[in-house]
Design a protein around this motif. Structure first.
Motif, PDB file in Angstrom:
ATOM      1  N   LEU A  41       7.856  -0.398  -6.900  1.00 48.44           N
ATOM      2  CA  LEU A  41       9.217  -0.045  -7.292  1.00 48.44           C
ATOM      3  C   LEU A  41      10.164  -0.183  -6.104  1.00 48.44           C
ATOM      4  N   VAL A  42       9.730   0.350  -4.956  1.00 49.19           N
ATOM      5  CA  VAL A  42      10.575   0.314  -3.751  1.00 49.19           C
ATOM      6  C   VAL A  42      10.747  -1.124  -3.267  1.00 49.19           C
ATOM      7  N   VAL A  43       9.681  -1.920  -3.352  1.00 50.91           N
ATOM      8  CA  VAL A  43       9.769  -3.333  -2.965  1.00 50.91           C
ATOM      9  C   VAL A  43      10.843  -4.022  -3.798  1.00 50.91           C
ATOM     10  N   ASP A  44      10.828  -3.785  -5.096  1.00 49.73           N
ATOM     11  CA  ASP A  44      11.817  -4.402  -5.990  1.00 49.73           C
ATOM     12  C   ASP A  44      13.233  -3.977  -5.615  1.00 49.73           C
ATOM     13  N   GLN A  45      13.396  -2.690  -5.326  1.00 48.82           N
ATOM     14  CA  GLN A  45      14.725  -2.183  -4.960  1.00 48.82           C
ATOM     15  C   GLN A  45      15.215  -2.841  -3.669  1.00 48.82           C
ATOM     16  N   LEU A  46      14.296  -2.965  -2.688  1.00 48.82           N
ATOM     17  CA  LEU A  46      14.680  -3.565  -1.408  1.00 48.82           C
ATOM     18  C   LEU A  46      14.982  -5.052  -1.569  1.00 48.82           C
ATOM     19  N   ARG A  47      14.199  -5.715  -2.408  1.00 47.90           N
ATOM     20  CA  ARG A  47      14.420  -7.143  -2.670  1.00 47.90           C
ATOM     21  C   ARG A  47      15.809  -7.355  -3.271  1.00 47.90           C
ATOM     22  N   ASP A  57      10.377   8.275   0.425  1.00 48.28           N
ATOM     23  CA  ASP A  57       9.431   8.325   1.555  1.00 48.28           C
ATOM     24  C   ASP A  57       8.977   6.913   1.923  1.00 48.28           C
ATOM     25  N   ILE A  58       8.692   6.133   0.889  1.00 52.94           N
ATOM     26  CA  ILE A  58       8.224   4.763   1.129  1.00 52.94           C
ATOM     27  C   ILE A  58       9.368   3.900   1.663  1.00 52.94           C
ATOM     28  N   GLU A  59      10.573   4.190   1.163  1.00 58.06           N
ATOM     29  CA  GLU A  59      11.762   3.508   1.680  1.00 58.06           C
ATOM     30  C   GLU A  59      11.926   3.773   3.165  1.00 58.06           C
ATOM     31  N   GLN A  60      11.649   5.023   3.537  1.00 61.53           N
ATOM     32  CA  GLN A  60      11.746   5.417   4.942  1.00 61.53           C
ATOM     33  C   GLN A  60      10.749   4.607   5.774  1.00 61.53           C
ATOM     34  N   GLY A  68      -4.673   2.831  -3.839  1.00 66.44           N
ATOM     35  CA  GLY A  68      -4.605   3.773  -4.956  1.00 66.44           C
ATOM     36  C   GLY A  68      -3.277   3.789  -5.689  1.00 66.44           C
ATOM     37  N   SER A  69      -2.978   4.918  -6.327  1.00 62.24           N
ATOM     38  CA  SER A  69      -1.861   5.002  -7.266  1.00 62.24           C
ATOM     39  C   SER A  69      -0.501   4.854  -6.602  1.00 62.24           C
ATOM     40  N   THR A  70      -0.435   5.087  -5.279  1.00 65.39           N
ATOM     41  CA  THR A  70       0.846   4.965  -4.576  1.00 65.39           C
ATOM     42  C   THR A  70       1.361   3.525  -4.610  1.00 65.39           C
ATOM     43  N   ALA A  71       0.470   2.582  -4.917  1.00 63.73           N
ATOM     44  CA  ALA A  71       0.888   1.180  -5.020  1.00 63.73           C
ATOM     45  C   ALA A  71       1.979   1.020  -6.077  1.00 63.73           C
ATOM     46  N   GLY A  72       1.891   1.789  -7.144  1.00 63.09           N
ATOM     47  CA  GLY A  72       2.890   1.699  -8.211  1.00 63.09           C
ATOM     48  C   GLY A  72       4.271   2.059  -7.699  1.00 63.09           C
ATOM     49  N   THR A  73       4.351   3.167  -6.959  1.00 56.26           N
ATOM     50  CA  THR A  73       5.623   3.607  -6.384  1.00 56.26           C
ATOM     51  C   THR A  73       6.116   2.570  -5.368  1.00 56.26           C
ATOM     52  N   THR A  74       5.173   2.020  -4.606  1.00 54.40           N
ATOM     53  CA  THR A  74       5.557   1.060  -3.565  1.00 54.40           C
ATOM     54  C   THR A  74       6.162  -0.198  -4.195  1.00 54.40           C
ATOM     55  N   GLY A 102      11.991   1.261   6.184  1.00 54.03           N
ATOM     56  CA  GLY A 102      13.083   1.308   7.168  1.00 54.03           C
ATOM     57  C   GLY A 102      12.560   1.146   8.582  1.00 54.03           C
ATOM     58  N   VAL A 103      11.453   1.837   8.868  1.00 53.57           N
ATOM     59  CA  VAL A 103      10.821   1.743  10.191  1.00 53.57           C
ATOM     60  C   VAL A 103      10.369   0.300  10.435  1.00 53.57           C
ATOM     61  N   LEU A 104       9.769  -0.315   9.419  1.00 47.17           N
ATOM     62  CA  LEU A 104       9.272  -1.684   9.550  1.00 47.17           C
ATOM     63  C   LEU A 104      10.435  -2.655   9.777  1.00 47.17           C
TER      64      LEU A 104
END
Lengths: 408, 308
Positions: A283-289, A370-373, A275-281, A376-378
């Motif tokens: 963003l976080v993927v790009d930041q982590l990359r 939250d997704i970053e967190q 669902g829509s949380t993919a959009g936020t995810t 972080g666990v992963l």
């Protein structure tokens, strides 16, 4: 893309679907109001009142009756659509199984909302996840465009002679249904061309060739074989889902697959999300990359049939997979999507770790941190030699109210 | 002081207790439902357990998160299970010897559509409860959709006006009459312009609920849904009674009675011009609605004459 800009509309998710329905102009639409689906029904009622569609429109007295009427119309041979949410979906439940076992290609829009109780009108995926085993094809959209695109494709998939199963397509309540986003619609004529005419199989309307729909399967009947036939249709649906998506891509330039991966090719850690949380995810993927973390994502587009082969392949090289579930399966090892993913990856060698996360129940907001967190666990787990606990981890859970008592 | 007591409306004599609701609640300005809730609660007293559903009443009856807006015990039910859940409550109260009145309080959408089955079932089993339907003639909370309580011709968001539509094409169910045909101890209609009449009926219903099923159907205009000014809801109630659109009657232990006889009924156009959702009706359409109102009134009169 610049050429397409003048055609971009600003619409709510529900408006996007009502527009798709207008273009499909189904023979029959049956519905009952429920938040946050209601807007679709209202918009459609106005189209009917203005004579802009030729649809027979039934305002049923309950969702049980809305789905029953849809089944009746579909059995008569009509191209039939409906829409619902939450409790309405739950009330349809016994009919869901009947629609799929009679192989009626009904298309239903489900605007995802939490189930009571306590009553909560906001988004999570508990409603449609509950229909997981009902024999319907389930497609989850991420945004406004996908709500529209999935609605059009659903008709083709449902009516395909290799499939003949009802299809429900979902998107997030409020986040998509009520918020405004961009939509590039197709021209009416191109939609009509893409959808094509509907050829029902054994319709009740053909009185010259009488049939019984749903006869009693006696003591030594064929119930078992009937159920296997449904599953075989589900298996054939993989190919049809992809073929219809490819044809749609030729028409629109928008390519869909069974799954929707993002920066996954060389990822070491990845999140699976619906669902829509993919959009936020993303963003976080790009930041982590940007920080050098090899993070990736897969969005679940098709949940039934569950593309387990595709997931197993796509996640082959990933060390740790985190699954974000916006519904829970109380007492199970994790959320419903987690269970699927973990099972799908069991035969992978090396076998990745799969960790369950629960988030966003009852519309609890999910933020990039939250997704970053979760990532972080992963990341932590990927660095360890020993496997980490597969206990549920909750994102953005409030502390303090009642939970201490429950945990005693 | 004496002056003030003299002016106190007689209906206040029926009040059992202070208002059990918070002073400011989350309902629209001019909402008839708010008056209905406060009134029912004051007349029936504190020993009332309310059962309600997601609806316009829910923001107030359900409370918000962990805060309540009223002091009644309350069960927040789904729309498909009201009278059956109330059955569970009353049966066990009775077994446990608890003196309490269970009051189902739902809108017309629940009572007449999606929850009709459980209402009819509880009436047939003659369960000891009061069922109050506040009839605002549609699904107002989800955004003014038609229900089977919506009258002929009314414009709603699912029966809108358009080139191919003149509003709802069918009549409303005659719900109080349908419940009366279950032959339960007490059935009545009431509205908020005739509070003393309503109060008497609540008192009777409470007594009847000790024996079995009691039903009150309350005409309850909706300011935004009917497109009426926020100071007009009581006036609309009054006109509905005076046009016989909503006659006030009761059926008590098999005896039918019109409790407020209108001597010179006004033409229905008095109501249709007041109410936005009906204002588009042309002469023929008003005549059709009038014929339906007259027919239903004659049925009622005949029943009162035969079993009065």
């Amino acid at each position: 893309m610049a050429k397409a800009t003048p055609n971009v509309l600003a619409v709510t998710g529900n408006e996007a679907v009502a527009e798709a329905m207008r273009q499909i102009d189904p023979d029959v639409v049956c519905a009952y109001p429920i938040t946050p689906q209601t807007e679709i029904v209202q918009l459609y009622a106005q189209l009917v009142a203005d004579g802009k569609v030729s649809t027979e429109f039934v305002t049923a007295e309950s969702e049980h009756s809305a789905m029953s009427a849809a089944i009746g119309a579909a059995a008569a041979g009509a191209r039939t659509m409906t829409a619902t949410s939450s409790q309405g979906f739950a009330l349809m439940w016994e009919l869901l199984y009947i629609a799929s076992s009679y192989r009626l290609p009904i298309v239903m829009t489900v605007v995802n909302r939490a189930l009571s109780g306590p009553i909560n009108i906001h988004c999570d995926h508990s409603d449609s996840i509950g229909g997981r085993d009902s024999g319907w094809i389930q497609i989850y959209g991420e945004n406004h465009q996908q709500a529209y695109d999935n609605c059009l494709q659903a008709v083709r998939i449902a009516e395909h002679p290799d499939v003949r199963l009802p299809v429900m397509h979902m998107y997030d309540g409020y986040v998509i249904s009520g918020a405004i986003g961009p939509l590039t619609p197709l021209e009416d004529s191109r939609v009509r061309e893409f959808i094509g005419p509907y050829q029902p199989v054994n319709p009740l309307l053909d009185v010259q060739h009488p049939v019984t729909v749903g006869p009693f399967d006696g003591l030594h009947g064929w119930y078992f074989e009937h159920k296997v036939a449904q599953n075989l249709a589900m298996e054939r649906a993989y190919q049809v889902l992809q073929d219809v998506a490819d044809e749609f891509a030729r028409l629109t330039g928008r390519q869909y697959g069974l799954i929707d991966p993002y920066r996954l090719e060389d990822a070491e850690i990845a999140i699976v999300v619906v669902g829509s949380t993919a959009g936020t995810t993303r963003l976080v993927v790009d930041q982590l990359r940007a920080k050098g973390v090899k993070a990736g994502m897969v969005r679940v587009r098709v949940f039934r049939p569950f593309p387990y082969h595709t997931f197993a392949q796509a996640l082959q090289h990933v060390k740790v997979v985190g699954v974000l579930d916006r519904a829970d399966s109380f007492g199970a090892q994790g959320g419903p999507v987690f269970l699927e993913i973990r099972a799908a990856l069991y035969d992978n060698d090396p076998r990745p770790q799969v960790l369950p996360f629960i988030y966003g129940l009852g519309g609890r907001d999910i933020f990039p941190h939250d997704i970053e967190q979760a990532f972080g666990v992963l990341d932590e787990a990927a660095k360890r030699v020993r496997r980490v606990s597969t206990q549920r981890r909750y994102l953005n859970l409030r502390q303090g109210r009642g939970l201490e008592h429950e945990r005693k | 002081m004496a002056e003030a007591r003299k002016r106190r409306p007689r209906v206040c004599d029926y009040y059992q207790n202070e208002d059990q609701f918070a002073r400011g609640v989350a309902l629209c300005a001019g909402c008839a439902l708010e008056l209905n809730l406060r009134f029912v609660s004051r007349v029936l007293g504190k020993d009332v357990i309310l059962v309600g559903t997601p609806s316009c009443s829910a923001p107030v009856l359900h409370g918000q998160n962990t805060k309540a807006w009223h002091r009644h015990p309350y069960y927040a039910c789904v729309m498909t299970g009201v009278a059956s859940s109330a059955t569970g409550l009353t049966r066990y109260y009775e077994k446990a010897g608890i003196e309490a009145t269970v009051v189902c309080h739902t809108g017309d959408g629940c009572a007449m559509d999606v929850g009709f089955q459980t209402l009819s079932g509880a009436a047939e089993r003659n369960e000891k409860m009061i069922y109050i339907t506040y009839d605002n003639e549609g699904y107002m909370n989800t955004g003014i959709q038609q229900s089977s309580g919506t009258p002929y011709g009314a414009a709603t968001t699912t029966t809108p006006l358009g080139q191919a539509s003149r509003g709802k094409s069918t009549a409303a169910k005659n719900m109080p009459m349908i419940v009366a045909m279950h032959d339960v101890p007490y059935v009545a209609t009431a509205t908020l312009s005739h509070l003393e009449d309503y109060a008497k009926k609540l008192v009777k219903a409470k007594a009847a609920a000790k024996e079995g099923f009691a039903y009150i159907h309350v005409f309850c205009p909706c300011v935004p849904g009917w497109r009426i000014p926020s100071d007009a809801s009581i006036q609309v109630c009054r006109v509905a009674v005076r046009t016989n659109y909503f006659p006030l009657w009761e059926k008590e232990q098999g005896v039918w009675r019109i409790t407020y006889k209108v001597r010179d009924p006004q033409p229905l156009s008095e109501l249709t011009r007041l109410v936005g959702k009906l204002r588009h009706l042309d002469e023929d359409e008003v005549a059709r609605l009038q014929a339906q109102v007259d027919y239903r009134y004659r049925v009622l009169e005949a029943l009162c004459a035969a079993f009065g």
